[in-house]
Design a protein around this motif. Sequence first.
Motif, PDB file in Angstrom:
ATOM      1  N   ILE A   1       0.838  -1.185   0.000  1.00 13.02           N
ATOM      2  CA  ILE A   1       0.000   0.000   0.000  1.00 13.02           C
ATOM      3  C   ILE A   1       0.882   1.247   0.000  1.00 13.02           C
ATOM      4  O   ILE A   1       0.672   2.164  -0.775  1.00 13.02           O
ATOM      5  N   LYS A   2       1.899   1.256   0.879  1.00 15.87           N
ATOM      6  CA  LYS A   2       2.801   2.403   0.940  1.00 15.87           C
ATOM      7  C   LYS A   2       3.962   2.085   1.869  1.00 15.87           C
ATOM      8  O   LYS A   2       3.977   1.065   2.551  1.00 15.87           O
ATOM      9  N   THR A   3       4.915   2.975   1.865  1.00 11.78           N
ATOM     10  CA  THR A   3       5.946   2.964   2.887  1.00 11.78           C
ATOM     11  C   THR A   3       5.739   4.211   3.734  1.00 11.78           C
ATOM     12  O   THR A   3       5.307   5.249   3.238  1.00 11.78           O
ATOM     13  N   ILE A   4       6.015   4.057   5.006  1.00  9.81           N
ATOM     14  CA  ILE A   4       5.887   5.166   5.950  1.00  9.81           C
ATOM     15  C   ILE A   4       7.237   5.253   6.633  1.00  9.81           C
ATOM     16  O   ILE A   4       7.517   4.507   7.573  1.00  9.81           O
ATOM     17  N   GLY A   5       8.101   6.111   6.122  1.00  9.64           N
ATOM     18  CA  GLY A   5       9.470   6.130   6.612  1.00  9.64           C
ATOM     19  C   GLY A   5      10.107   4.792   6.287  1.00  9.64           C
ATOM     20  O   GLY A   5      10.206   4.411   5.129  1.00  9.64           O
ATOM     21  N   ASP A   6      10.484   4.051   7.308  1.00  4.22           N
ATOM     22  CA  ASP A   6      11.103   2.745   7.101  1.00  4.22           C
ATOM     23  C   ASP A   6      10.102   1.602   7.225  1.00  4.22           C
ATOM     24  O   ASP A   6      10.474   0.442   7.122  1.00  4.22           O
ATOM     25  N   ALA A   7       8.848   1.901   7.440  1.00  2.00           N
ATOM     26  CA  ALA A   7       7.833   0.858   7.573  1.00  2.00           C
ATOM     27  C   ALA A   7       7.206   0.569   6.214  1.00  2.00           C
ATOM     28  O   ALA A   7       6.901   1.469   5.435  1.00  2.00           O
ATOM     29  N   TYR A   8       7.026  -0.704   5.955  1.00  3.17           N
ATOM     30  CA  TYR A   8       6.459  -1.191   4.705  1.00  3.17           C
ATOM     31  C   TYR A   8       5.087  -1.756   5.035  1.00  3.17           C
ATOM     32  O   TYR A   8       4.962  -2.667   5.853  1.00  3.17           O
ATOM     33  N   LEU A   9       4.043  -1.207   4.430  1.00  3.58           N
ATOM     34  CA  LEU A   9       2.664  -1.609   4.697  1.00  3.58           C
ATOM     35  C   LEU A   9       2.112  -2.323   3.471  1.00  3.58           C
ATOM     36  O   LEU A   9       2.099  -1.760   2.371  1.00  3.58           O
ATOM     37  N   ALA A  10       1.671  -3.573   3.655  1.00  2.00           N
ATOM     38  CA  ALA A  10       1.125  -4.358   2.552  1.00  2.00           C
ATOM     39  C   ALA A  10      -0.144  -5.068   3.011  1.00  2.00           C
ATOM     40  O   ALA A  10      -0.409  -5.168   4.219  1.00  2.00           O
ATOM     41  N   VAL A  11      -0.916  -5.565   2.043  1.00  4.07           N
ATOM     42  CA  VAL A  11      -2.155  -6.271   2.356  1.00  4.07           C
ATOM     43  C   VAL A  11      -2.303  -7.511   1.493  1.00  4.07           C
ATOM     44  O   VAL A  11      -1.741  -7.605   0.401  1.00  4.07           O
ATOM     45  N   SER A  12      -3.098  -8.418   2.009  1.00  5.92           N
ATOM     46  CA  SER A  12      -3.543  -9.584   1.266  1.00  5.92           C
ATOM     47  C   SER A  12      -5.049  -9.667   1.445  1.00  5.92           C
ATOM     48  O   SER A  12      -5.551  -9.488   2.557  1.00  5.92           O
TER      49      SER A  12
END
Length: 171
Positions: A67-78
């Motif tokens: 979905i996006k990156t937030i700084g160093d965080a990687y946000l994904a979905v299934s």
Amino acid sequence: PQIMQEYEDNDGSFVPRRYKNTTVMFIDLVDFTRKTNTLSAGALIQELTALFSSFDRIFKNFDCVRIKTIGDAYLAVSGIGNDTPENVLKAIKACQEVRDYIDQRNSTVDLKKEKWAIRIGLATGSVVGAILSEVNCLFDIFGDTVNLASRIQHLGNPNEIWCCAKTAEIA
């Protein structure tokens, strides 16, 4: 992008949707803030590009999407638009492969490259997906499931995958 086509209404406007059984995955790069102060801007972006591009390829193989990156965080979905129990298993397998990729990369990286550790959190539940601006058309997700996945990843030790009870029950 396909996710935006799903949101387009007959008149070209974007309609938010609720997805009931989505698995949200947060991946956090451990010790990232310290590394931002020690790496040059070019080296930092080169590292992030290599990591996140690899994560993207892995997630694509399991029908998951960033979905996006937030700084160093990687946000994904299934499971956006397809809420079957199989999506939870795909999310878990994708996260295991990301962890394995990090382990493999760290074992073969030369001394000039950084070694990385990650924390992964998964939560399954309802999310709302929406595009919030006509100017900057970015799809985003909202809800308790997103917040829970973020909180869960903070609980783990480096290179661990943690999940909520609902994700574990389905898996």
